[in-house]
Scaffold this motif. Structure first.
Motif, PDB file in Angstrom:
ATOM      1  N   ALA A 140       0.834  -1.206   0.000  1.00  0.00           N
ATOM      2  CA  ALA A 140       0.000   0.000   0.000  1.00  0.00           C
ATOM      3  C   ALA A 140       0.866   1.252   0.000  1.00  0.00           C
ATOM      4  O   ALA A 140       0.550   2.238  -0.665  1.00  0.00           O
ATOM      5  CB  ALA A 140      -0.939   0.001   1.208  1.00  0.00           C
ATOM      6  N   ALA A 141       1.994   1.230   0.724  1.00  0.00           N
ATOM      7  CA  ALA A 141       2.884   2.391   0.770  1.00  0.00           C
ATOM      8  C   ALA A 141       3.496   2.660  -0.596  1.00  0.00           C
ATOM      9  O   ALA A 141       3.717   3.812  -0.973  1.00  0.00           O
ATOM     10  CB  ALA A 141       3.981   2.174   1.807  1.00  0.00           C
ATOM     11  N   VAL A 142       3.770   1.625  -1.361  1.00  0.00           N
ATOM     12  CA  VAL A 142       4.363   1.789  -2.690  1.00  0.00           C
ATOM     13  C   VAL A 142       3.300   2.131  -3.729  1.00  0.00           C
ATOM     14  O   VAL A 142       3.470   3.051  -4.532  1.00  0.00           O
ATOM     15  CB  VAL A 142       5.123   0.497  -3.102  1.00  0.00           C
ATOM     16  N   LEU A 143       2.186   1.392  -3.726  1.00  0.00           N
ATOM     17  CA  LEU A 143       1.171   1.549  -4.769  1.00  0.00           C
ATOM     18  C   LEU A 143       0.218   2.718  -4.531  1.00  0.00           C
ATOM     19  O   LEU A 143      -0.300   3.289  -5.481  1.00  0.00           O
ATOM     20  CB  LEU A 143       0.370   0.253  -4.903  1.00  0.00           C
ATOM     21  N   ASP A 144      -0.020   3.051  -3.273  1.00  0.00           N
ATOM     22  CA  ASP A 144      -0.960   4.126  -2.949  1.00  0.00           C
ATOM     23  C   ASP A 144      -0.431   4.910  -1.750  1.00  0.00           C
ATOM     24  O   ASP A 144      -0.980   4.840  -0.654  1.00  0.00           O
ATOM     25  CB  ASP A 144      -2.336   3.528  -2.642  1.00  0.00           C
ATOM     26  N   PRO A 145       0.668   5.695  -1.935  1.00  0.00           N
ATOM     27  CA  PRO A 145       1.268   6.401  -0.798  1.00  0.00           C
ATOM     28  C   PRO A 145       0.342   7.484  -0.251  1.00  0.00           C
ATOM     29  O   PRO A 145      -0.491   8.037  -0.963  1.00  0.00           O
ATOM     30  CB  PRO A 145       2.548   7.002  -1.387  1.00  0.00           C
TER      31      PRO A 145
END
Length: 159
Positions: free
Chosen positions: A30-35
């Motif tokens: 989630a941090a990479v794909l939707d920061p």
């Protein structure tokens, strides 16, 4: 099995399934794909300060990064901060080695260094209002002071 056909945690015992590992992998994805947008993070931190609704906000009145005159030869000068809430002043010096401060007028106080999702680090001001921490704040931080019967929260700043 649950009513929707998915296995429940009790059904996964003994299979080598690690729920904590899965949760951590999902957090990283989630941090990479939707920061999280920086503006939303700032709003969340501002809202967190409001959980002490009866706390007074200490306004930043001096920041050496903005207000000070540069000194020639100073490689890494400490950051000096002054906060004001009514007749109470909090002076802070932030260095890479920690935090040093004083509450004025001098008085005993309990101080919490707030810093993001981690637990607040408690400090104690002595009778002269002096306090210190050997851990420098990292990222956004604020102070919550319990002095006398008052609760005072400083503005959030980035270390």
């Amino acid at each position: 099995m649950s009513d929707d056909g998915f296995p429940v945690e009790e059904d996964l015992e003994g299979t080598g399934f690690d729920a904590d590992l899965l949760e951590e992998e999902l957090r990283q994805a989630a941090a990479v794909l939707d920061p999280l947008p920086a503006g939303l993070l700032q709003l969340a931190m501002d809202a967190y300060v409001l959980h002490d609704l009866d706390a007074r906000i200490a306004e930043l009145t001096f920041d050496s990064l903005v207000d000070a005159i540069p000194v020639r030869g100073a490689e890494a000068p400490p950051r000096m901060l002054t906060f004001q809430a009514g007749d109470l002043t909090v002076d802070i010096e932030v260095t890479g080695d920690g935090l040093l401060g004083q509450v004025l007028p001098p008085q005993s106080a309990r101080i919490e260094v707030l810093g993001g999702p981690g637990a607040a680090r408690p400090l104690t001001a002595d009778g002269m209002g002096r306090f210190a921490s050997d851990t420098a704040p990292v990222g956004p931080f604020a102070l919550r002071l319990h002095a006398g019967g008052d609760v005072i929260v400083t503005e959030w700043l980035r270390a």
